[in-house]
Design a protein around this motif. Structure first.
Motif, PDB file in Angstrom:
ATOM      1  N   ARG A 150       0.787  -1.240   0.000  1.00 14.30           N
ATOM      2  CA  ARG A 150       0.000   0.000   0.000  1.00 14.30           C
ATOM      3  C   ARG A 150       0.819   1.290   0.000  1.00 14.30           C
ATOM      4  N   ASP A 151       0.060   2.390  -0.035  1.00 11.25           N
ATOM      5  CA  ASP A 151       0.547   3.759   0.128  1.00 11.25           C
ATOM      6  C   ASP A 151       1.458   4.211  -1.023  1.00 11.25           C
ATOM      7  N   PRO A 152       0.972   4.147  -2.264  1.00 12.44           N
ATOM      8  CA  PRO A 152       1.802   4.520  -3.422  1.00 12.44           C
ATOM      9  C   PRO A 152       2.149   6.009  -3.430  1.00 12.44           C
ATOM     10  N   LYS A 153       3.446   6.296  -3.571  1.00 10.62           N
ATOM     11  CA  LYS A 153       3.887   7.688  -3.705  1.00 10.62           C
ATOM     12  C   LYS A 153       4.503   7.780  -5.095  1.00 10.62           C
ATOM     13  N   VAL A 154       3.913   8.593  -5.939  1.00 14.25           N
ATOM     14  CA  VAL A 154       4.331   8.626  -7.343  1.00 14.25           C
ATOM     15  C   VAL A 154       5.020   9.945  -7.672  1.00 14.25           C
ATOM     16  N   MET A 155       6.079   9.860  -8.472  1.00 14.88           N
ATOM     17  CA  MET A 155       6.766  11.078  -8.940  1.00 14.88           C
ATOM     18  C   MET A 155       7.153  10.893 -10.405  1.00 14.88           C
ATOM     19  N   TRP A 156       7.330  12.023 -11.060  1.00 17.38           N
ATOM     20  CA  TRP A 156       7.801  12.005 -12.447  1.00 17.38           C
ATOM     21  C   TRP A 156       9.320  11.946 -12.422  1.00 17.38           C
ATOM     22  N   PHE A 157       9.910  10.929 -13.069  1.00 10.48           N
ATOM     23  CA  PHE A 157      11.364  10.785 -13.114  1.00 10.48           C
ATOM     24  C   PHE A 157      11.822  11.290 -14.469  1.00 10.48           C
ATOM     25  N   GLU A 158      12.273  12.535 -14.470  1.00  6.88           N
ATOM     26  CA  GLU A 158      12.538  13.249 -15.719  1.00  6.88           C
ATOM     27  C   GLU A 158      13.604  12.542 -16.570  1.00  6.88           C
ATOM     28  N   GLU A 159      14.685  12.072 -15.918  1.00  8.00           N
ATOM     29  CA  GLU A 159      15.771  11.429 -16.662  1.00  8.00           C
ATOM     30  C   GLU A 159      15.276  10.226 -17.473  1.00  8.00           C
ATOM     31  N   GLY A 160      14.317   9.515 -16.940  1.00  6.04           N
ATOM     32  CA  GLY A 160      13.813   8.324 -17.632  1.00  6.04           C
ATOM     33  C   GLY A 160      12.485   8.573 -18.322  1.00  6.04           C
ATOM     34  N   LYS A 161      11.980   9.809 -18.205  1.00  6.11           N
ATOM     35  CA  LYS A 161      10.698  10.206 -18.811  1.00  6.11           C
ATOM     36  C   LYS A 161       9.582   9.188 -18.485  1.00  6.11           C
ATOM     37  N   ARG A 162       9.450   8.888 -17.205  1.00 13.00           N
ATOM     38  CA  ARG A 162       8.353   8.010 -16.790  1.00 13.00           C
ATOM     39  C   ARG A 162       8.054   8.223 -15.318  1.00 13.00           C
TER      40      ARG A 162
END
Ligand code: FRU
Length: 476
Positions: A150-162
């Motif tokens: 549980r508890d998903p923390k999502v971020m944009w990882f610019e270097e990998g574009k995902r």
């Protein structure tokens, strides 16, 4: 919002139960705070996402509930992102979607042996977080058979574009990646063999901080129980994130806040170079029995997270956001006096900010007390090189035997004097020592507000500066 124990400089829901902060995101000029919320009572129950917004992270407007439980389960903790590139395709007519990523917790299924009752789902908003539409094909990440998933923390990882999802998976953290927030691929796991494991891992976060032009990654993980002062707490690790895996610098366990009451904290999304952290100001050990009945729980003050190198190790610093200065109503400053047996001539009313700088590293304590001799003592003990908050006689303590405590925190700074900022609200004390290197948060329930400040010391400790600043309350 003027009840006894109603926090005046912290967010608390007007009524009923709150736990973890969720989905914190800055969007179109406003800070959004969602939170674990049960509108049916002042104890934990079927979880919703409550919602509040702020222009300055200080003053909050309560908003209607954002997410309700449904056939897939309760809405547990998670995060929210601004999908600027419309990778999800949820954006329409040029409107940028705000996407919430959360855990669906299925209580009916929880009674079976399959262990697959927690799954990750998404919902999107095209009206700045006012209303959310749940994705028709939820869940987007199915549980492989792990009881705590549980508890998903999502971020944009610019270097990998995902997108990268940091997920608590029982006794470790698992990273997943996705091009569109809908299809997730497992990348790696971390946590076996290091860190505190006194309880289940929950509410992780992963973010980068700048150190002399280089990125240092920080992984935070809350655990309950197993915190240094009992019950719930948040540990962190520094290292590198490759886009696939987190490589820790060392295996030392550090804590973001050593006090008993800062749990499940994570950082705001979409705040540029600033990393702003907020925790739930309570502890699972007694959260449901604290003596407030109309509502239960508040958040900590929002804190700006920085990175410092002390000796050869990295440490996080947490400092209250600067915007809080807008609450200062007046200042009374005294300089250069002996710490021994000093009584501040107030009285002043909470909420208060107290700034204190010493002339040396000798022991001293600052005592907050009221007319019925209840007290919370904040201090430094040179023999152990530890800060402490002693709430053994702080007021009402008998609602749970784990509540009374003498909580301590290591001193991390190498400076030769001590600096403290202490925020005292109707029902809490937060200590930020040495520019936020040693931090402690403790809730307290004095029968009448603290209205006296005294300093005591054995020996020659000198106080270079004591500033007492009464603060304006945040509720209109
Ligand atoms: C942490 C936590 C989370 C969970 C939520 C449920 O305090 O246990 O792991 O998602 O609370 O309310």
């Amino acid at each position: 919002m003027g009840e006894q124990y109603r926090p005046q400089i912290h967010f608390s829901p007007e009524a009923h139960w709150m736990n973890d902060p969720n989905g914190m995101v800055y969007f179109a000029g406003r800070y959004h705070l969602f939170y674990q919320y049960y509108p049916g009572a002042s104890v934990w129950g079927p979880m919703h996402w409550g919602h509040a917004t702020s222009n300055d992270l200080v003053h909050w407007q309560q908003q209607p509930i954002a997410l309700y439980p449904d056939s897939l389960g309760f809405i547990f903790s998670g995060s929210a992102v601004v999908d600027k590139n419309n990778t999800s395709g949820f954006g329409k007519n040029g409107k940028t979607p705000m996407v919430a990523i959360f855990t669906h917790h299925d209580t009916a299924q929880a009674k079976t042996v399959a262990n697959t009752f927690q799954n990750e789902s998404i919902a999107y908003s095209l009206d700045s977080g006012k209303t959310f539409t749940k994705y028709a094909r939820n869940p987007v990440l199915k549980n492989p058979g792990i009881s705590d998933f549980r508890d998903p923390k999502v971020m944009w990882f610019e270097e990998g574009k995902r997108w990268i999802m940091t997920l608590a998976t029982k006794d470790r953290v698992t990273f997943y990646s996705s091009p569109n927030l809908k299809d997730w691929t497992k990348e790696s796991e971390v946590g076996q063999g290091f860190g505190a494991h006194g309880g289940v891992w929950e509410c992780p976060d992963l973010f980068a901080l700048d150190y002399a032009g280089k990125k240092v990654w920080v992984l935070t993980v809350s655990i309950n129980p197993g915190a240094p002062n009992g019950g719930s707490g948040t540990q962190y690790f520094t290292g590198q994130f490759t886009g696939h895996a987190f490589i820790p610098t060392d295996t030392i366990t550090r804590w973001i806040d050593y006090g008993p009451d800062d749990y499940a904290g994570v950082t705001w999304s979409n705040t540029g170079d600033k990393t702003i952290f907020l925790g739930w100001m309570s502890n699972w050990a007694y959260a449901a029995t604290v003596p407030t009945t109309k509502w239960r729980s508040a958040n900590t003050l929002p804190r700006v997270i920085g990175l410092q190198k002390i000796g050869r190790e990295f440490f996080i610093s947490s400092q209250p956001i600067k915007q809080l200065d807008s609450l200062v109503a007046s200042n009374k400053t005294q300089t250069a006096f002996k710490a021994e047996n000093y009584h501040y001539t107030g009285p002043e009313k909470t909420p208060l900010k107290i700034t204190l700088n010493t002339g040396s590293l000798q022991s001293f304590s600052l005592v907050l007390s009221n007319d019925v001799a209840e007290k919370t003592i904040v201090g430094y003990d040179s023999a152990t090189a530890r800060y402490y908050i002693n709430r053994n006689k702080s007021g009402i303590i008998d609602f749970d035997k784990k509540f009374a405590c003498y909580a301590t925190a290591p001193r991390i700074s190498h400076a030769t004097t001590i600096s403290m900022e202490i925020y005292v609200d109707a029902a809490s004390v937060e200590l930020f020592a040495d520019q936020g290197l040693s931090v402690m948060t403790a809730i307290v329930f004095p029968s009448t507000p603290y209205n006296k400040i005294a300093i005591s010391a054995i020996g020659k400790q000198k106080i270079k500066l004591l500033r007492v600043s009464p603060l304006k309350g945040i509720w209109k």
